[in-house]
Design a protein around this motif. Structure first.
Motif, PDB file in Angstrom:
ATOM      1  N   ALA A 119       0.821  -1.215   0.000  1.00  0.00           N
ATOM      2  CA  ALA A 119       0.000   0.000   0.000  1.00  0.00           C
ATOM      3  C   ALA A 119       0.854   1.263   0.000  1.00  0.00           C
ATOM      4  O   ALA A 119       0.510   2.262  -0.640  1.00  0.00           O
ATOM      5  N   ALA A 120       1.986   1.232   0.701  1.00  0.00           N
ATOM      6  CA  ALA A 120       2.856   2.406   0.776  1.00  0.00           C
ATOM      7  C   ALA A 120       4.293   1.975   0.477  1.00  0.00           C
ATOM      8  O   ALA A 120       5.113   1.831   1.383  1.00  0.00           O
ATOM      9  N   PRO A 121       4.617   1.750  -0.789  1.00  0.00           N
ATOM     10  CA  PRO A 121       5.963   1.292  -1.125  1.00  0.00           C
ATOM     11  C   PRO A 121       7.029   2.333  -0.783  1.00  0.00           C
ATOM     12  O   PRO A 121       6.764   3.540  -0.811  1.00  0.00           O
ATOM     13  N   LEU A 122       8.213   1.838  -0.461  1.00  0.00           N
ATOM     14  CA  LEU A 122       9.384   2.688  -0.266  1.00  0.00           C
ATOM     15  C   LEU A 122      10.411   2.263  -1.312  1.00  0.00           C
ATOM     16  O   LEU A 122      10.970   1.169  -1.240  1.00  0.00           O
ATOM     17  N   LEU A 123      10.631   3.132  -2.283  1.00  0.00           N
ATOM     18  CA  LEU A 123      11.490   2.814  -3.418  1.00  0.00           C
ATOM     19  C   LEU A 123      12.740   3.679  -3.391  1.00  0.00           C
ATOM     20  O   LEU A 123      12.684   4.879  -3.099  1.00  0.00           O
ATOM     21  N   LEU A 124      13.870   3.070  -3.700  1.00  0.00           N
ATOM     22  CA  LEU A 124      15.125   3.806  -3.839  1.00  0.00           C
ATOM     23  C   LEU A 124      15.456   3.867  -5.321  1.00  0.00           C
ATOM     24  O   LEU A 124      15.630   2.837  -5.971  1.00  0.00           O
ATOM     25  N   VAL A 125      15.504   5.079  -5.854  1.00  0.00           N
ATOM     26  CA  VAL A 125      15.737   5.283  -7.291  1.00  0.00           C
ATOM     27  C   VAL A 125      17.116   5.883  -7.495  1.00  0.00           C
ATOM     28  O   VAL A 125      17.456   6.905  -6.882  1.00  0.00           O
ATOM     29  N   LEU A 126      17.892   5.269  -8.350  1.00  0.00           N
ATOM     30  CA  LEU A 126      19.239   5.743  -8.654  1.00  0.00           C
ATOM     31  C   LEU A 126      19.304   6.088 -10.135  1.00  0.00           C
ATOM     32  O   LEU A 126      18.941   5.268 -10.980  1.00  0.00           O
ATOM     33  N   GLU A 127      19.758   7.293 -10.441  1.00  0.00           N
ATOM     34  CA  GLU A 127      19.875   7.677 -11.847  1.00  0.00           C
ATOM     35  C   GLU A 127      21.303   7.485 -12.327  1.00  0.00           C
ATOM     36  O   GLU A 127      22.252   8.009 -11.740  1.00  0.00           O
ATOM     37  N   SER A 128      21.442   6.715 -13.402  1.00  0.00           N
ATOM     38  CA  SER A 128      22.728   6.555 -14.098  1.00  0.00           C
ATOM     39  C   SER A 128      23.860   6.130 -13.171  1.00  0.00           C
ATOM     40  O   SER A 128      24.997   6.600 -13.312  1.00  0.00           O
ATOM     41  N   GLY A 215       3.719   7.766   3.101  1.00  0.00           N
ATOM     42  CA  GLY A 215       2.918   7.294   1.973  1.00  0.00           C
ATOM     43  C   GLY A 215       3.801   6.644   0.914  1.00  0.00           C
ATOM     44  O   GLY A 215       4.998   6.416   1.124  1.00  0.00           O
ATOM     45  N   PRO A 216       3.219   6.341  -0.251  1.00  0.00           N
ATOM     46  CA  PRO A 216       4.017   5.769  -1.351  1.00  0.00           C
ATOM     47  C   PRO A 216       5.148   6.733  -1.735  1.00  0.00           C
ATOM     48  O   PRO A 216       4.885   7.873  -2.131  1.00  0.00           O
ATOM     49  N   THR A 217       6.386   6.285  -1.572  1.00  0.00           N
ATOM     50  CA  THR A 217       7.543   7.181  -1.654  1.00  0.00           C
ATOM     51  C   THR A 217       8.643   6.610  -2.530  1.00  0.00           C
ATOM     52  O   THR A 217       8.975   5.430  -2.442  1.00  0.00           O
ATOM     53  N   ALA A 218       9.216   7.477  -3.365  1.00  0.00           N
ATOM     54  CA  ALA A 218      10.419   7.133  -4.134  1.00  0.00           C
ATOM     55  C   ALA A 218      11.481   8.183  -3.823  1.00  0.00           C
ATOM     56  O   ALA A 218      11.284   9.375  -4.068  1.00  0.00           O
ATOM     57  N   LEU A 219      12.587   7.745  -3.248  1.00  0.00           N
ATOM     58  CA  LEU A 219      13.728   8.615  -2.965  1.00  0.00           C
ATOM     59  C   LEU A 219      14.645   8.560  -4.172  1.00  0.00           C
ATOM     60  O   LEU A 219      15.150   7.492  -4.527  1.00  0.00           O
ATOM     61  N   VAL A 220      14.862   9.698  -4.820  1.00  0.00           N
ATOM     62  CA  VAL A 220      15.540   9.730  -6.119  1.00  0.00           C
ATOM     63  C   VAL A 220      16.924  10.344  -5.950  1.00  0.00           C
ATOM     64  O   VAL A 220      17.056  11.506  -5.556  1.00  0.00           O
ATOM     65  N   MET A 221      17.944   9.557  -6.275  1.00  0.00           N
ATOM     66  CA  MET A 221      19.335   9.954  -6.053  1.00  0.00           C
ATOM     67  C   MET A 221      20.099  10.030  -7.371  1.00  0.00           C
ATOM     68  O   MET A 221      19.888   9.210  -8.279  1.00  0.00           O
ATOM     69  N   ASP A 226      27.817  14.176 -10.868  1.00  0.00           N
ATOM     70  CA  ASP A 226      26.951  15.161 -11.529  1.00  0.00           C
ATOM     71  C   ASP A 226      25.618  15.387 -10.844  1.00  0.00           C
ATOM     72  O   ASP A 226      24.883  16.305 -11.212  1.00  0.00           O
ATOM     73  N   GLY A 227      25.261  14.564  -9.876  1.00  0.00           N
ATOM     74  CA  GLY A 227      23.938  14.681  -9.280  1.00  0.00           C
ATOM     75  C   GLY A 227      22.858  14.244 -10.252  1.00  0.00           C
ATOM     76  O   GLY A 227      23.122  13.521 -11.217  1.00  0.00           O
ATOM     77  N   LEU A 228      21.637  14.688 -10.029  1.00  0.00           N
ATOM     78  CA  LEU A 228      20.533  14.343 -10.907  1.00  0.00           C
ATOM     79  C   LEU A 228      20.549  15.199 -12.171  1.00  0.00           C
ATOM     80  O   LEU A 228      20.968  16.362 -12.149  1.00  0.00           O
ATOM     81  N   THR A 229      20.071  14.636 -13.254  1.00  0.00           N
ATOM     82  CA  THR A 229      19.910  15.435 -14.465  1.00  0.00           C
ATOM     83  C   THR A 229      18.797  16.460 -14.225  1.00  0.00           C
ATOM     84  O   THR A 229      17.855  16.206 -13.462  1.00  0.00           O
ATOM     85  N   PRO A 230      18.888  17.631 -14.854  1.00  0.00           N
ATOM     86  CA  PRO A 230      17.837  18.638 -14.677  1.00  0.00           C
ATOM     87  C   PRO A 230      16.448  18.102 -15.039  1.00  0.00           C
ATOM     88  O   PRO A 230      15.458  18.451 -14.399  1.00  0.00           O
TER      89      PRO A 230
END
Length: 269
Positions: A119-128, A215-221, A226-230
């Motif tokens: 119901a309330a996922p915790l997602l870890l998102v990594l870019e590149s 709540g449903p959450t995605a932490l985006v790293m 370079d950090g995150l793309t714009p």
């Protein structure tokens, strides 16, 4: 049981194939295999239901107690066993102080659509993400926090790179992990009403402790360099920071991910 004739030549086709799989992500993709080194990592992979197709052991390094445990673990299934001389094993081992155990496994292949969501996922998102060590460390955090999944957008490293598996101590197999594109991720998060929190150093970012991660959450790293793309940063619902009190303005991405993840865990308790 182990093969009666130990492999003693580095020119053995199986050994040459191990080296190819270790060094080339294209070979791992083509063969649908990767390498796991270490008794502990292999035990975790097996417990996660990963199929172990072949096991290479060096009795001189592994010792009889560990070999006996492996026989008990794998039983009389479909795993092929091969004994390897110490000289040959040291050629294929990719870490110092190896315990003489190395295996070929079939890593799982997952998609966003196949992820079971609570119901309330915790997602870890990594870019590149490009450093296997960082990916492995974040997978350990995800396992410890029982995060729903790790999602990698436009990865620059194979999710099942042997060095990522080593750094994760086998958590590459305990945490659902998906490779996707930025566009697919954003559409999927919107479809499932998942709030996206971009970790970025911007003027409008708010301290992470002021956010509600229950709540449903995605932490985006982003990447360390370079950090995150714009594009991804601007598409996220929120922008957050970890306030820094010293001379530096950022943390290692695996450390920052751990801080944010366990704040979400704390709130959910």
């Amino acid at each position: 049981m182990p093969a009666p004739d130990p492999i003693t030549s580095p020119q053995n086709p199986r050994i040459k194939n191990l080296l190819k799989l270790q060094q080339k992500s294209s070979e791992r993709r083509a063969q649908g295999l990767t390498i796991v080194e270490g008794h502990r990592e292999l035990t975790i992979a097996h417990g996660a239901g990963v199929r172990i197709t072949a096991l290479f052991v060096c009795p001189e390094l592994a010792g009889e107690t560990q070999l006996r445990e492996l026989r008990g673990l794998l039983g009389s299934g479909t795993t092929e066993w091969f004994e390897v001389s110490k000289a040959v094993f040291e050629k294929v081992a990719y870490r110092e102080g190896s315990d003489g155990v190395l295996a070929l496994v079939q890593p799982p292949r997952r998609t966003l659509e196949s992820l079971p969501l609570p119901a309330a996922p915790l997602l870890l998102v990594l870019e590149s993400v490009e450093k296997p060590g960082n990916l492995g460390a974040i997978l350990r955090t995800a396992d410890a926090a029982q995060a729903t999944a790790v999602i990698v957008c436009d990865p620059r490293t194979d999710l099942y790179n042997p060095n990522a598996i080593r750094s994760s101590i086998g958590c590459s197999f305990t945490v659902p992990t998906v490779a996707t594109t930025r566009a697919e991720l954003l559409a999927w998060c919107q479809q499932h009403n998942i709030q996206t929190y971009a970790a970025a150093l911007t003027d409008h970012a708010v301290p992470y402790t002021t956010c509600d991660f229950r709540g449903p959450t995605a932490l985006v790293m982003g990447t360390e360099a370079d950090g995150l793309t714009p594009e991804l940063m601007q598409a996220c619902d929120h922008t957050i920071i970890i306030p820094m009190r010293g001379a530096i303005d950022s943390l290692n991405v695996s450390t920052a991910t751990a801080i944010l993840t366990f704040e979400a865990v704390r709130q959910r308790q």
